[in-house]
Design a protein around this motif. Structure first.
Motif, mmCIF file in Angstrom:
data_model
loop_
_atom_site.group_PDB
_atom_site.id
_atom_site.type_symbol
_atom_site.label_atom_id
_atom_site.label_comp_id
_atom_site.label_asym_id
_atom_site.label_seq_id
_atom_site.Cartn_x
_atom_site.Cartn_y
_atom_site.Cartn_z
ATOM 1 N N LYS A 36 6.418 4.047 6.873
ATOM 2 C CA LYS A 36 7.619 4.288 6.164
ATOM 3 C C LYS A 36 8.978 4.639 6.875
ATOM 4 C CE LYS A 36 6.846 8.921 4.387
ATOM 5 N NZ LYS A 36 6.359 9.583 3.172
ATOM 6 N N THR A 80 7.808 -7.383 0.475
ATOM 7 C CA THR A 80 7.197 -6.166 -0.053
ATOM 8 C C THR A 80 7.515 -5.037 0.405
ATOM 9 O OG1 THR A 80 5.096 -7.589 -0.537
ATOM 10 C CG2 THR A 80 5.021 -4.952 -0.804
ATOM 11 N N LYS A 89 9.474 -1.759 -0.962
ATOM 12 C CA LYS A 89 9.039 -0.045 -1.121
ATOM 13 C C LYS A 89 10.049 0.520 -0.421
ATOM 14 C CE LYS A 89 4.051 -1.602 -0.229
ATOM 15 N NZ LYS A 89 2.834 -1.456 0.650
ATOM 16 N N GLU A 93 -2.934 -0.487 -7.502
ATOM 17 C CA GLU A 93 -1.885 -1.293 -6.059
ATOM 18 C C GLU A 93 -2.052 -2.667 -6.365
ATOM 19 O OE1 GLU A 93 -1.351 -0.680 -1.675
ATOM 20 O OE2 GLU A 93 -2.548 0.657 -2.624
ATOM 21 N N THR A 121 5.108 -7.581 -7.107
ATOM 22 C CA THR A 121 5.673 -6.337 -7.071
ATOM 23 C C THR A 121 6.994 -6.263 -6.994
ATOM 24 O OG1 THR A 121 5.450 -4.055 -6.035
ATOM 25 C CG2 THR A 121 5.618 -5.903 -4.568
ATOM 26 N N LYS A 146 10.809 -3.124 -6.611
ATOM 27 C CA LYS A 146 11.184 -2.086 -6.521
ATOM 28 C C LYS A 146 10.765 -1.024 -7.432
ATOM 29 C CE LYS A 146 16.207 -2.240 -7.533
ATOM 30 N NZ LYS A 146 17.558 -2.195 -6.866
ATOM 31 N N GLU A 197 6.967 -0.281 -7.292
ATOM 32 C CA GLU A 197 6.872 0.561 -6.109
ATOM 33 C C GLU A 197 7.356 1.894 -6.474
ATOM 34 O OE1 GLU A 197 5.087 -0.532 -3.545
ATOM 35 O OE2 GLU A 197 4.785 -2.315 -4.244
ATOM 36 N N GLN A 252 4.917 5.269 -6.047
ATOM 37 C CA GLN A 252 5.262 6.179 -5.257
ATOM 38 C C GLN A 252 5.218 7.532 -6.228
ATOM 39 O OE1 GLN A 252 9.081 5.219 -3.228
ATOM 40 N NE2 GLN A 252 7.746 3.583 -2.055
#
Length: 119
Positions: free
Chosen positions: A11, A31, A35, A75, A94, A96, A99, A103
């Motif tokens: 990240k 993806t 994220k 997930e 997926t 944002k 995600e 998170q």
């Protein structure tokens, strides 16, 4: 002399919006961009009534004010859903918003709703 940490977290890596990194597949790259957007943007996440809709969340972008319904089941669940146009068209499973919920749940240590709803 201290050594540099060569095992930086993914990240922390910079991810280009215009050039796909050669070591990533197209799907991994796209993806990863979602994220990163989830990390950088400010979302307000509120669960729907758990008894009525387990795993459903109301996600609002605090800057634009746009809101979306997200259902997060885990997930790699095929039952994840978001009402945004990106989710409907990108074929990644997926976006944002999903995600961001993922998170948020990890931060709050909330387990994903594994059981499938009766519908």
């Amino acid at each position: 002399m201290p050594q540099k940490d060569t095992n930086k977290k993914k990240k922390d890596e910079k991810l280009s919006y215009t050039i796909k990194p050669p070591q990533m597949s197209l799907e991994e790259w796209q993806t990863g961009l979602r994220k990163k957007a989830a990390q950088n943007e400010r979302f307000i996440i509120k669960p729907y009534d758990h008894a009525e809709e387990p795993g459903a969340y109301h996600v609002t972008n605090s800057v634009s004010g746009r809101s979306y319904k997200v259902v997060y089941r885990g997930e790699n669940s095929l039952w994840n859903f978001c009402s945004c146009m990106d989710y409907k068209t990108n074929q990644l499973g997926t976006c944002k918003h999903i995600e961001a919920v993922k998170q948020w749940m990890e931060t709050k240590q909330i387990p994903a709703e594994d059981p499938l709803p009766p519908y």
